[in-house]
Design a protein around this motif. Structure first.
Motif, PDB file in Angstrom:
ATOM      1  N   GLU A   1       0.887  -1.110  -0.019  1.00 55.03           N
ATOM      2  CA  GLU A   1       0.098   0.033   0.107  1.00 55.03           C
ATOM      3  C   GLU A   1       0.976   1.227   0.153  1.00 55.03           C
ATOM      4  OE1 GLU A   1      -3.148   0.390  -0.137  1.00 55.03           O
ATOM      5  OE2 GLU A   1      -4.173  -1.368   0.413  1.00 55.03           O
ATOM      6  N   LEU A   2       1.871   1.467   0.869  1.00 57.24           N
ATOM      7  CA  LEU A   2       2.800   2.457   0.872  1.00 57.24           C
ATOM      8  C   LEU A   2       3.455   2.587  -0.270  1.00 57.24           C
ATOM      9  CD1 LEU A   2       4.257   2.238   4.490  1.00 57.24           C
ATOM     10  CD2 LEU A   2       2.846   3.812   3.751  1.00 57.24           C
ATOM     11  N   THR A   3       4.098   1.284  -0.778  1.00 53.64           N
ATOM     12  CA  THR A   3       4.511   1.567  -2.194  1.00 53.64           C
ATOM     13  C   THR A   3       3.686   2.259  -3.430  1.00 53.64           C
ATOM     14  OG1 THR A   3       5.884  -0.288  -1.830  1.00 53.64           O
ATOM     15  CG2 THR A   3       6.002   0.272  -4.093  1.00 53.64           C
ATOM     16  N   ILE A   4       2.387   1.642  -3.375  1.00 56.65           N
ATOM     17  CA  ILE A   4       1.380   2.252  -4.536  1.00 56.65           C
ATOM     18  C   ILE A   4       1.402   3.735  -4.069  1.00 56.65           C
ATOM     19  CG2 ILE A   4      -0.829   2.355  -5.164  1.00 56.65           C
ATOM     20  CD1 ILE A   4      -0.894  -0.771  -4.335  1.00 56.65           C
ATOM     21  N   ASP A   5       1.165   4.112  -2.880  1.00 55.74           N
ATOM     22  CA  ASP A   5       1.020   5.708  -2.572  1.00 55.74           C
ATOM     23  C   ASP A   5       2.197   6.396  -2.880  1.00 55.74           C
ATOM     24  OD1 ASP A   5      -0.678   7.710  -1.397  1.00 55.74           O
ATOM     25  OD2 ASP A   5       0.913   7.551   0.212  1.00 55.74           O
ATOM     26  N   GLU A   6       3.401   5.853  -2.521  1.00 57.86           N
ATOM     27  CA  GLU A   6       4.579   6.677  -3.111  1.00 57.86           C
ATOM     28  C   GLU A   6       4.733   6.725  -4.377  1.00 57.86           C
ATOM     29  OE1 GLU A   6       7.792   5.147  -0.678  1.00 57.86           O
ATOM     30  OE2 GLU A   6       6.832   5.689   1.091  1.00 57.86           O
TER      31      GLU A   6
ATOM     32  N   SER B   1       2.683   6.526  -6.735  1.00 59.70           N
ATOM     33  CA  SER B   1       1.432   7.376  -7.456  1.00 59.70           C
ATOM     34  C   SER B   1       1.957   8.718  -7.304  1.00 59.70           C
ATOM     35  CB  SER B   1       0.256   7.084  -6.932  1.00 59.70           C
ATOM     36  OG  SER B   1      -0.266   5.641  -6.912  1.00 59.70           O
ATOM     37  N   GLN B   2       2.617   9.405  -6.624  1.00 58.31           N
ATOM     38  CA  GLN B   2       2.883  10.831  -6.300  1.00 58.31           C
ATOM     39  C   GLN B   2       4.237  11.052  -7.087  1.00 58.31           C
ATOM     40  OE1 GLN B   2       3.074  11.612  -2.306  1.00 58.31           O
ATOM     41  NE2 GLN B   2       1.682  10.248  -1.729  1.00 58.31           N
TER      42      GLN B   2
ATOM     43  N   ALA C   1       3.322   1.598  -9.584  1.00 57.70           N
ATOM     44  CA  ALA C   1       2.111   1.669  -9.006  1.00 57.70           C
ATOM     45  C   ALA C   1       0.954   0.646  -9.435  1.00 57.70           C
ATOM     46  CB  ALA C   1       1.327   3.223  -9.077  1.00 57.70           C
TER      47      ALA C   1
ATOM     48  N   THR D   1      -0.332  -2.661  -7.646  1.00 58.48           N
ATOM     49  CA  THR D   1      -1.702  -2.697  -7.314  1.00 58.48           C
ATOM     50  C   THR D   1      -2.154  -4.133  -7.955  1.00 58.48           C
ATOM     51  OG1 THR D   1      -2.187  -0.245  -7.668  1.00 58.48           O
ATOM     52  CG2 THR D   1      -3.973  -1.895  -8.339  1.00 58.48           C
TER      53      THR D   1
ATOM     54  N   LYS E   1      -1.296  -6.245  -4.791  1.00 57.96           N
ATOM     55  CA  LYS E   1      -2.272  -6.095  -3.619  1.00 57.96           C
ATOM     56  C   LYS E   1      -3.380  -6.898  -3.838  1.00 57.96           C
ATOM     57  CE  LYS E   1      -5.176  -2.708  -3.189  1.00 57.96           C
ATOM     58  NZ  LYS E   1      -5.551  -1.202  -3.065  1.00 57.96           N
TER      59      LYS E   1
END
Length: 109
Positions: A12-17, A19-20, A28, A32, A35
Protein backbone atom coordinates in the motif's frame (compact mmCIF):
# COMPACT_ATOMS: atom_id res chain seq x y z
CA UNK A 1 10.44 -12.19 9.41
CA UNK A 2 7.76 -10.12 7.72
CA UNK A 3 4.30 -11.64 7.49
CA UNK A 4 1.71 -11.08 4.78
CA UNK A 5 -0.24 -8.44 6.69
CA UNK A 6 2.97 -6.41 7.00
CA UNK A 7 3.67 -7.04 3.33
CA UNK A 8 0.23 -5.69 2.45
CA UNK A 9 1.07 -2.47 4.31
CA UNK A 10 4.37 -2.18 2.41
CA UNK A 11 2.53 -2.72 -0.89
CA UNK A 12 0.00 0.00 0.00
CA UNK A 13 2.81 2.43 0.88
CA UNK A 14 4.64 1.60 -2.35
CA UNK A 15 1.50 2.27 -4.41
CA UNK A 16 0.93 5.56 -2.60
CA UNK A 17 4.53 6.74 -2.98
CA UNK A 18 4.83 5.59 -6.60
CA UNK A 19 1.57 7.34 -7.49
CA UNK A 20 3.02 10.65 -6.35
CA UNK A 21 6.07 10.44 -8.63
CA UNK A 22 5.71 11.20 -12.36
CA UNK A 23 7.83 8.16 -13.27
CA UNK A 24 6.15 5.83 -10.74
CA UNK A 25 3.09 4.86 -12.77
CA UNK A 26 4.37 1.42 -13.82
CA UNK A 27 5.38 0.60 -10.24
CA UNK A 28 1.97 1.69 -8.95
CA UNK A 29 0.22 -0.51 -11.55
CA UNK A 30 2.33 -3.58 -10.77
CA UNK A 31 1.96 -3.21 -7.01
CA UNK A 32 -1.80 -2.68 -7.40
CA UNK A 33 -1.91 -6.05 -9.13
CA UNK A 34 0.21 -7.56 -6.34
CA UNK A 35 -2.13 -6.12 -3.71
CA UNK A 36 -5.19 -7.73 -5.24
CA UNK A 37 -3.40 -11.04 -5.74
CA UNK A 38 -2.34 -11.03 -2.08
CA UNK A 39 -5.88 -10.23 -0.93
CA UNK A 40 -7.23 -12.98 -3.20
CA UNK A 41 -4.78 -15.52 -1.75
CA UNK A 42 -5.69 -14.59 1.81
CA UNK A 43 -9.44 -14.63 1.15
CA UNK A 44 -9.17 -18.04 -0.51
CA UNK A 45 -7.05 -19.57 2.27
CA UNK A 46 -3.97 -19.97 0.10
CA UNK A 47 -2.08 -17.73 2.55
CA UNK A 48 -2.93 -16.42 5.99
CA UNK A 49 -2.29 -12.95 7.32
CA UNK A 50 0.44 -14.43 9.50
CA UNK A 51 2.15 -16.36 6.67
CA UNK A 52 5.74 -15.46 5.91
CA UNK A 53 5.73 -12.79 3.19
CA UNK A 54 8.34 -14.86 1.35
CA UNK A 55 5.55 -17.35 0.57
CA UNK A 56 3.76 -14.58 -1.32
CA UNK A 57 6.86 -13.54 -3.27
CA UNK A 58 7.60 -17.17 -4.13
CA UNK A 59 4.03 -17.50 -5.40
CA UNK A 60 4.05 -14.44 -7.64
CA UNK A 61 7.44 -15.30 -9.14
CA UNK A 62 5.92 -18.48 -10.60
CA UNK A 63 3.32 -16.61 -12.66
CA UNK A 64 3.43 -14.15 -15.51
CA UNK A 65 2.26 -10.57 -14.98
CA UNK A 66 -0.63 -11.46 -17.30
CA UNK A 67 -1.78 -14.30 -15.05
CA UNK A 68 -1.46 -12.14 -11.94
CA UNK A 69 -3.40 -9.38 -13.69
CA UNK A 70 -6.24 -11.82 -14.41
CA UNK A 71 -6.36 -12.77 -10.72
CA UNK A 72 -6.42 -9.08 -9.74
CA UNK A 73 -9.27 -8.40 -12.19
CA UNK A 74 -11.21 -11.37 -10.82
CA UNK A 75 -10.67 -10.23 -7.22
CA UNK A 76 -11.80 -6.68 -7.99
CA UNK A 77 -14.87 -7.97 -9.82
CA UNK A 78 -15.77 -10.17 -6.83
CA UNK A 79 -15.77 -7.05 -4.66
CA UNK A 80 -17.68 -4.82 -7.07
CA UNK A 81 -14.65 -2.66 -7.84
CA UNK A 82 -14.00 -1.08 -11.21
CA UNK A 83 -11.74 -2.95 -13.65
CA UNK A 84 -8.08 -1.97 -13.84
CA UNK A 85 -8.09 -1.63 -17.65
CA UNK A 86 -4.30 -1.68 -17.95
CA UNK A 87 -3.29 -1.59 -21.61
CA UNK A 88 0.42 -2.36 -21.23
CA UNK A 89 1.38 -5.55 -23.07
CA UNK A 90 3.07 -7.08 -20.00
CA UNK A 91 -0.39 -7.50 -18.43
CA UNK A 92 -1.74 -9.30 -21.47
CA UNK A 93 0.70 -12.21 -21.65
CA UNK A 94 -1.44 -15.27 -22.33
CA UNK A 95 0.80 -17.84 -20.65
CA UNK A 96 0.04 -18.46 -16.97
CA UNK A 97 3.42 -19.53 -15.63
CA UNK A 98 6.83 -18.04 -16.21
CA UNK A 99 8.00 -21.49 -17.28
CA UNK A 100 5.37 -21.60 -20.07
CA UNK A 101 6.37 -18.08 -21.12
CA UNK A 102 10.10 -18.89 -21.20
CA UNK A 103 9.46 -22.07 -23.18
CA UNK A 104 7.44 -20.10 -25.75
CA UNK A 105 10.15 -17.45 -26.01
CA UNK A 106 12.85 -20.14 -26.39
CA UNK A 107 10.86 -21.81 -29.17
CA UNK A 108 10.81 -18.50 -31.09
CA UNK A 109 14.62 -18.23 -31.02
Amino acid sequence: MMNTIDQLEVIELTIDEASQVPTGESTARLFTVYKHVLLYLIENDKLSITSDSEDFWNYIQKYTPGALYRVAIYHRKQHGQSPLNYTQSIFHIKENTMEEYRNKEAARS
